[in-house]
Design a protein around this motif. Structure first.
Motif: not given
Length: 201
Positions: A1, A69-74, A76-78
């Protein structure tokens, strides 16, 4: 991304940074010794506040999509990270349990060997057999990258018994009491003049 920053926002930020630096240098040279200088300082203060707000608004405009974007990535990986963490904890618990059991068995065999060794009725072969059994008891295997270590842990059982040097004053509670006019033992309260200003729009 890949995240692209708006060129106009970057230019605004750079311009604001340069203007802010120049304004800060000018502000350092201001001396206030009469009413005209006081009024000039007030105008500069409002200018500084206005520019600081504009700079913060630009910063938020740039960082908002980055934070989203960081929130979405977090998110996704949580879940997979939590699964791996639980798997790690499960494996570690099993390894610690095995280590404890192996150590207990080794100590029991050593005690048995000592008891046989000092017994006058024991034959040489019985002593030898007991010593060999204790010596060959499998110890925790050495695995590259994995270390078994003692970790000191603690749990507070009675907060009222804690010594003063391990306690941390709650600044928020103290501030609330002071603002409410409640005397707090061990706290000195005083007032200072402070300038508040709104920025130029």
């Amino acid at each position: 991304m890949e995240i692209q920053m708006n060129t106009e926002d970057v230019q605004q930020a750079n311009a604001a940074a340069q203007e802010g630096t120049a304004l800060a240098l000018y502000a350092k040279q201001i001396t206030i010794q009469n009413i005209e200088q006081y009024e000039e300082a007030a105008d500069i203060l409002k200018e500084i506040k206005g520019r600081a707000k504009a700079l913060e608004d630009t910063r938020k405009k740039i960082t908002k999509p980055l934070l989203a974007a960081k929130k979405e990535v977090d998110i996704l990986f949580k879940a997979p990270a939590e699964s791996l963490k639980q798997a790690e904890l499960g494996i570690k618990r099993g390894m610690v349990s095995y280590t404890k059991e192996a150590e207990a068995k080794r100590k029991a065999l050593e005690a048995k060997a000592r008891k046989i060794a000092v017994s006058p009725e024991a034959s040489i072969s019985e002593v030898r057999e007991a010593l060999v059994e204790a010596a060959t008891q499998a110890a925790t295997p050495k695995v590259s990258g994995v270390v078994v270590k003692k970790v000191t842990k603690f749990k507070i059982t009675d907060e009222s018994q804690l010594p003063r040097h391990v306690l941390k004053p709650d600044q928020a509670l103290i501030r609330a009491d002071v603002k409410a006019g409640i005397a707090v033992p061990g706290v000195r309260v005083w007032q200072e003049d402070e300038i508040s200003a709104r920025g130029n729009q």
